[in-house]
Design a protein around this motif. Structure first.
Motif, PDB file in Angstrom:
ATOM      1  N   PHE A  26       0.769  -1.339  -0.006  1.00  0.00           N
ATOM      2  CA  PHE A  26      -0.091   0.031  -0.102  1.00  0.00           C
ATOM      3  C   PHE A  26       1.037   1.143   0.051  1.00  0.00           C
ATOM      4  O   PHE A  26       0.600   1.978  -0.844  1.00  0.00           O
ATOM      5  N   MET A  27       1.855   1.075   0.928  1.00  0.00           N
ATOM      6  CA  MET A  27       2.692   2.509   0.906  1.00  0.00           C
ATOM      7  C   MET A  27       3.399   2.863  -0.306  1.00  0.00           C
ATOM      8  O   MET A  27       3.749   3.970  -0.857  1.00  0.00           O
ATOM      9  N   SER A  28       3.763   1.663  -1.036  1.00  0.00           N
ATOM     10  CA  SER A  28       4.513   1.974  -2.329  1.00  0.00           C
ATOM     11  C   SER A  28       3.611   2.527  -3.276  1.00  0.00           C
ATOM     12  O   SER A  28       4.008   3.690  -4.071  1.00  0.00           O
ATOM     13  N   ALA A  29       2.398   1.998  -3.445  1.00  0.00           N
ATOM     14  CA  ALA A  29       1.272   2.421  -4.217  1.00  0.00           C
ATOM     15  C   ALA A  29       0.731   4.166  -3.876  1.00  0.00           C
ATOM     16  O   ALA A  29       0.527   4.973  -4.814  1.00  0.00           O
ATOM     17  N   TRP A  30       0.643   4.286  -2.669  1.00  0.00           N
ATOM     18  CA  TRP A  30       0.191   5.591  -2.066  1.00  0.00           C
ATOM     19  C   TRP A  30       1.268   6.508  -2.203  1.00  0.00           C
ATOM     20  O   TRP A  30       0.830   7.624  -2.715  1.00  0.00           O
ATOM     21  N   GLY A  31       2.280   6.125  -2.106  1.00  0.00           N
ATOM     22  CA  GLY A  31       3.550   7.161  -2.505  1.00  0.00           C
ATOM     23  C   GLY A  31       3.556   7.918  -3.661  1.00  0.00           C
ATOM     24  O   GLY A  31       3.719   8.841  -4.036  1.00  0.00           O
ATOM     25  N   ILE A  32       3.564   6.620  -4.687  1.00  0.00           N
ATOM     26  CA  ILE A  32       3.362   7.142  -6.134  1.00  0.00           C
ATOM     27  C   ILE A  32       2.276   7.941  -6.389  1.00  0.00           C
ATOM     28  O   ILE A  32       2.416   8.980  -7.133  1.00  0.00           O
ATOM     29  N   GLU A  33       1.180   7.653  -5.777  1.00  0.00           N
ATOM     30  CA  GLU A  33      -0.092   8.507  -5.990  1.00  0.00           C
ATOM     31  C   GLU A  33       0.268   9.836  -5.067  1.00  0.00           C
ATOM     32  O   GLU A  33      -0.398  10.908  -5.865  1.00  0.00           O
ATOM     33  N   MET A  34       0.934   9.897  -4.192  1.00  0.00           N
ATOM     34  CA  MET A  34       1.155  11.245  -3.484  1.00  0.00           C
ATOM     35  C   MET A  34       2.565  12.131  -4.063  1.00  0.00           C
ATOM     36  O   MET A  34       2.722  13.145  -3.748  1.00  0.00           O
ATOM     37  N   TYR A  46       7.532   4.260   8.377  1.00  0.00           N
ATOM     38  CA  TYR A  46       7.788   4.715   7.047  1.00  0.00           C
ATOM     39  C   TYR A  46       8.067   6.133   6.989  1.00  0.00           C
ATOM     40  O   TYR A  46       7.339   6.982   7.579  1.00  0.00           O
ATOM     41  N   SER A  47       8.842   6.508   5.784  1.00  0.00           N
ATOM     42  CA  SER A  47       9.534   7.833   5.959  1.00  0.00           C
ATOM     43  C   SER A  47       9.971   8.193   4.237  1.00  0.00           C
ATOM     44  O   SER A  47      10.437   7.284   3.861  1.00  0.00           O
ATOM     45  N   ASP A  48       9.736   9.457   4.175  1.00  0.00           N
ATOM     46  CA  ASP A  48      10.393   9.835   2.798  1.00  0.00           C
ATOM     47  C   ASP A  48      11.353  10.692   2.751  1.00  0.00           C
ATOM     48  O   ASP A  48      11.645  11.429   1.825  1.00  0.00           O
TER      49      ASP A  48
END
Length: 217
Positions: A91-99, A159-161
């Motif tokens: 989810f975090m991978s897909a959500w990160g791309i979306e954001m 999780y962090s960016d």
């Protein structure tokens, strides 16, 4: 005359014996036929009984196999496990791309360097003088593999960016379970303070909160 009389008696006697023998043979044939039918009936009944027993054993075996491959109840009721960890990663991978962001995962053996503070190591289980805090109040933050340890906030993932180049504001998300309830805590802190608190608050992003709640289930 005597000869004729004797012949007549002989013929009558012979016919009588023949008739008696015929009746006996007929009776014997009937008895043999009945015995054969009874034997066949018994054989069929035994065969049907064997088939029923075999079917029963087959059903019991099938039931036993189904029970053996079914997941254990204790595994199903855990708030957190490796499968849920993987689902959150996806989810975090897909959500990160979306954001328009790129998120990395962290744990006590692989810490995020938050301006010199190791996250999550520095704020769990009193590993340093730093404390996680919500609303300016320190909280008991524990790392948990199952999310079911007693007391405090059970931290199951981070999780962090922060390591993304030119990302602007950095985001750090702590995924916790408190008293069985999932929460996503957030910090963008970039400096120290006299209390040595890492200030956290619940994220306002409903998509992220709802996704974590669904995964915890």
């Amino acid at each position: 005359m005597k000869k004729i009389y004797l012949v007549a008696i002989f013929l009558v006697t012979t016919l009588g014996m023949s008739a008696c023998s015929s009746k006996q043979n007929s009776q014997t044939t009937k008895e043999i036929s009945k015995s054969s039918q009874s034997s066949r009936s018994s054989s069929i009944s035994h065969s049907a009984s064997s088939t029923t027993q075999s079917s029963s054993i087959s059903k019991e075996s099938s039931s036993s196999i189904e029970k053996s491959i079914s997941p254990s109840t204790s595994t199903q009721i855990r708030k957190w496990n490796p499968e849920k960890n993987q689902r959150l990663a996806e989810f975090m991978s897909a959500w990160g791309i979306e954001m328009g962001q790129s998120y990395s995962q962290y744990d006590p053996n692989h810490n995020l360097n938050l301006y010199g503070l190791s996250i999550p190591w520095s704020v769990i289980d009193n590993n340093s003088t730093w404390k996680a805090a919500i609303n300016n109040q320190p909280i008991e933050l524990k790392w948990s593999e199952t999310g079911e340890d007693s007391g405090g906030y059970q931290l199951v993932d981070v999780y962090s960016d922060m390591n993304e180049k030119n990302s602007g504001v950095n985001h750090v998300y702590l995924f916790v379970i408190k008293s069985g309830n999932p929460m996503v805590l957030y910090t963008a802190q970039n400096q120290g303070n006299t209390n040595n608190y890492l200030y956290l608050k619940e994220t306002e992003n409903n998509e992220l909160k709802n996704a974590f709640a669904r995964i915890v289930g």
